[in-house]
Motif scaffolding. Structure first.
Motif, PDB file in Angstrom:
ATOM      1  N   ASP A 186     -23.184   8.469   2.761  1.00 53.21           N
ATOM      2  CA  ASP A 186     -23.578   9.554   1.846  1.00 53.21           C
ATOM      3  C   ASP A 186     -23.510   9.059   0.403  1.00 53.21           C
ATOM      4  OD1 ASP A 186     -24.331  12.328   1.512  1.00 53.21           O
ATOM      5  OD2 ASP A 186     -22.365  12.600   0.574  1.00 53.21           O
ATOM      6  N   GLY A 187     -24.651   9.169  -0.295  1.00 56.04           N
ATOM      7  CA  GLY A 187     -24.728   8.729  -1.677  1.00 56.04           C
ATOM      8  C   GLY A 187     -24.955   7.235  -1.840  1.00 56.04           C
ATOM      9  N   HIS A 229     -29.350   7.409  -0.980  1.00 49.50           N
ATOM     10  CA  HIS A 229     -30.501   7.000  -1.791  1.00 49.50           C
ATOM     11  C   HIS A 229     -31.307   6.024  -0.942  1.00 49.50           C
ATOM     12  CE1 HIS A 229     -32.973   5.722  -5.091  1.00 49.50           C
ATOM     13  NE2 HIS A 229     -32.588   4.457  -4.923  1.00 49.50           N
TER      14      HIS A 229
END
Length: 781
Positions: free
Chosen positions: A557-558, A586
């Motif tokens: 996540d992220g 991303h």
């Protein structure tokens, strides 16, 4: 005499021997017995016991021959073979075993051939079939013999269909094929008759059409064919055909007839005063069976091609094999004229069969007999034209391919010119043949090439999709009958777009989750009506390569993750999985192989690829800092994915031997546009479907991709429509109870998140093969 002789033959022998003749000594008595046996070959021989391997004291060989009917002139071939085996037996047999040659009269009728061949295999327990005569008769029994793995050796027919070892590994021809022979005539005509006009007469069946195809292919349109006429074996004469051909103004007459009709054609042409350059096929070049009955004066100047000597011709040429041939004819076939070329043919074929059996040694199993028959190298047979030898291999079931032109002059054949090969090495290339023919037959050839070509959109270079497409192109190729043209694509999303929009694309490999994603996102209106599926193909596992510090998917996540190009399946699967699991990384749209260096440098945090394991580039990764991250089979993923594992066998440098990595798998599907029934595109896709399902077992063996093992055609794709031809094939080839059971099981498995077991289909294919094998004796055609 041969063991187990029928009472009818014994009666015949008794009748002959009871005649009052000049006494004969023991040395001369066997030939008379052999001659009588040859005349009684159509009588059945009582035999018992199943034999897949030769007995200790005999080798049983089966044969069918037209001793009656429209092709009875060929019966001398069977009589010659019987006589030659008698000679072999008199000399001690083959490796201590006597040859028991059992030949039945089939009257040149395929239905009768089927009946007699079944009797030979199932009741007479022959080890193999040998030198049975005729194209249509042998085609009628070829499926049955191959299904039961009974060698069908040295078929007495020049059809090119005997040289198909991939499809019919138990069948082998002998003489040059009709097409190869016609190529020799084409070579001669192109060299010597550059302005000629050709008229064709041929038998209206596979025998005649094979010759015509060979001639047209060999000519390549460089000489005009101005008239064609056909006849049937039941016709009373060919008078009208000859008149029509003469009226065409042709000065070359290509005459593809069996002996009875060759006699008629030669006579009628002479009666009409038509004297073209007349070429007859080798099947009708016998002096005694054709030339003499037609009238030697009428046959003067006729052309043909040959590959063996006839009678006295060998003596005139100083061939050392003549003395042996002459002694054989005097002793075993005194009533057969030496000018009868059919006797020479039978002598050659029998010599070849004996050579094969002797090379088997003590292993006279059907497998070894076939192995030895497909291993003949530069075998010289007595009475073959010098320079011509027998050669075979597992990929070449055409023992003879060379011939020499000859002309009938002064009551005999005279050879001239070089020994010609009926097979141009370049002709094995369909592309070469296409280019050669293109200049003179552009429109017809273009239509023929395009009619049965199916374009299949695959994936990017080196991908599983691309490999599977290449496998289909290789395994299903049948030349102009069916050609699969795989196209390198850009992934599942692009393939959907290509199927829907790109002209010329008939089908493609796509992912089930891609379809679901497109529909869920409303990117395609009515997509369920526009696309149909043929079958579930295989599973593609999700691979997440990351530093060892990342131990679960949630930790991405992220993070920055490379998910391949935005048109590919990995891109869609990644987005779909992350959305369903609530993970928001991303995304970087770059190919995995290019992203690997970035991962090692720390510029990105992970690479995702969704492909069938093992992925080639990934299996080569050896970095102690990297590993494959497990993907849990979360309930949110059950609708679109299946549980899977990655093992050390797949990735020895990334996965521990005792610690497989759990992951998920997306299902790949063979899909197509929903072509309307009756359309040409529907017809093409139907060709692909029929060939694909029928050849599935071959695809599931090496050297094809191991992912073919996972194909599960019985598994439905929930909510999607199967292409009708595919559904019809399954309905037609699967028992209703098994079909319902398999589908029910598949649905249950799908509901539980497990792929429909591909073993269902393998079991089904085995059941189908066994059913065909059991049915073959009843319906060998």
């Amino acid at each position: 005499m041969m063991h187990g002789i029928h009472a009818a033959v014994r009666a015949c022998l008794a009748a002959r021997w009871s005649r009052r003749r000049r006494p004969r000594d023991a040395k001369n008595s066997p030939p008379r017995a052999a001659a009588c046996l040859a005349l009684a070959l159509s009588a059945p021989l009582a035999l018992t016991g199943h034999q897949a391997v030769a007995a200790d004291n005999e080798i049983r060989i089966g044969n069918t021959m037209p001793y009656s009917g429209p092709a009875l002139a060929y019966g001398v071939i069977g009589k010659t073979i019987a006589a030659y085996f008698n000679k072999i037996n008199a000399e001690g047999g083959i490796n201590g075993r006597r040859v028991n040659f059992i030949s039945y009269d089939d009257g040149y009728a395929p239905q009768k051939t089927v009946e007699m061949t079944r009797k030979l295999v199932e009741e007479d327990n022959v080890l193999l079939m040998f030198a049975s005569l005729g194209t249509a008769p042998n085609l009628a029994v070829r499926p049955y013999l191959n299904a039961n793995k009974v060698p069908q050796l040295f078929v007495a027919s020049g059809s090119s269909q005997w040289d198909q070892p991939h499809d019919f590994p138990w069948t082998m021809g002998f003489q040059p094929s009709y097409q190869a022979e016609a190529h020799v005539y084409a070579q001669y005509l192109l060299e010597t008759h550059s302005r000629g006009k050709i008229a064709l007469l041929y038998q209206d069946d596979d025998f005649g059409k094979d010759y015509v195809k060979g001639l047209k292919d060999g000519l390549g349109g460089k000489l005009p064919i101005v008239a064609e006429a056909t006849y049937k074996v039941t016709d009373a004469n060919v008078n009208q055909q000859i008149a029509t051909l003469k009226a065409s103004g042709a000065d070359i007459f290509f005459d593809v007839t069996t002996p009875k009709f060759a006699v008629m054609a030669i006579r009628r042409a002479a009666e009409l005063g038509w004297r073209p350059d007349h070429i007859i096929s080798t099947v009708s070049e016998s002096v005694s069976a054709v030339m003499q009955p037609a009238g030697l004066q009428n046959a003067e100047g006729i052309l043909s091609a040959g590959y063996y000597y006839e009678g006295e011709e060998a003596a005139a040429a100083g061939d050392p094999s003549y003395r042996e041939w002459s002694t054989f004819m005097d002793r075993y076939l005194p009533d057969v004229p030496r000018s009868n070329g059919l006797a020479t043919f039978g002598y050659l074929a029998a010599n070849a069969m004996v050579a094969v059996l002797r090379s088997c040694g003590d292993d006279l199993s059907r497998d070894n007999i076939m192995k030895q028959a497909a291993s003949l190298k530069s075998l010289k047979l007595p009475m073959l034209t010098p320079g011509i030898t027998v050669n075979t291999s597992t990929h070449d079931h055409a023992p003879l391919e060379q011939m020499q032109m000859m002309q009938f002059t002064g009551g005999k054949w005279q050879r001239f010119g070089p020994v010609r090969s009926g097979i141009d090495p370049g002709s094995v290339s369909d592309s070469f043949k296409t280019i050669f023919r293109y200049g003179t037959a552009k429109r017809d050839l273009a239509n023929q090439l395009n009619a049965n070509t199916v374009t299949l959109m695959t994936g990017s270079f080196g991908s599983t999709y691309a490999n599977m497409g290449a496998d289909l192109a290789s395994a299903l190729d049948k030349g102009t009958e069916l050609r699969i043209l795989p196209v390198i694509g850009r992934g599942s999303v692009q393939s959907v777009a290509d199927i829907l929009l790109l002209r010329g694309v008939d089908a493609g490999i796509i992912r089930k989750d891609t379809l679901a994603f497109l529909e869920r996102k409303d990117f395609a209106n009515n997509i369920r009506e526009q696309l149909v599926y043929v079958t579930k193909l295989f599973n593609e596992e999700m691979h997440v390569l990351a530093p060892r510090s990342i131990t679960s998917l949630n930790e991405l996540d992220g993070k920055t993750i490379a998910v391949d190009l935005p048109d590919g399946g990995t891109f869609v699967t990644s987005i779909n999985v992350f959305e369903r699991l609530g993970i928001r990384p991303h995304l970087l749209y770059i190919e995995p192989r290019l992203a690997l260096d970035m991962l090692r440098k720390g510029d990105i945090d992970a690479i995702i690829t969704v492909e069938g394991r093992p992925v080639q580039w990934l299996s080569q990764v050896s970095d102690p800092n990297l590993h494959l991250v497990p993907v849990d089979y979360d309930k949110a993923l059950h609708d679109d994915y299946l549980p899977a594992q990655l093992s050390a066998e797949d990735y020895p440098n990334l996965v521990g031997a005792s610690a497989p990595v759990n992951t998920i798998a997306a299902e790949a599907v063979l899909a197509s546009f929903n072509w309307p029934a009756g359309s040409d595109r529907h017809r093409r896709l139907s060709l692909l479907v029929e060939a694909f399902f029928s050849n599935m077992q071959a695809l599931q063996r090496p050297p094809y991709h191991p992912k073919w093992q996972e194909v599960a055609p019985l598994a439905p794709i929930a909510g999607w429509t199967r292409f009708k031809t595919a559904q019809d094939w399954l309905d037609r080839n699967t028992p209703p109870a098994q079909m319902l059971g398999a589908n029910a099981q598949a649905n249950d498995l799908q509901a539980s998140g497990v792929s429909a077991d591909p073993r269902l289909f393998r079991e089904f294919m085995e059941w189908r093969a066994n059913r065909q094998k059991r049915a073959a004796p009843r319906h060998p055609q």
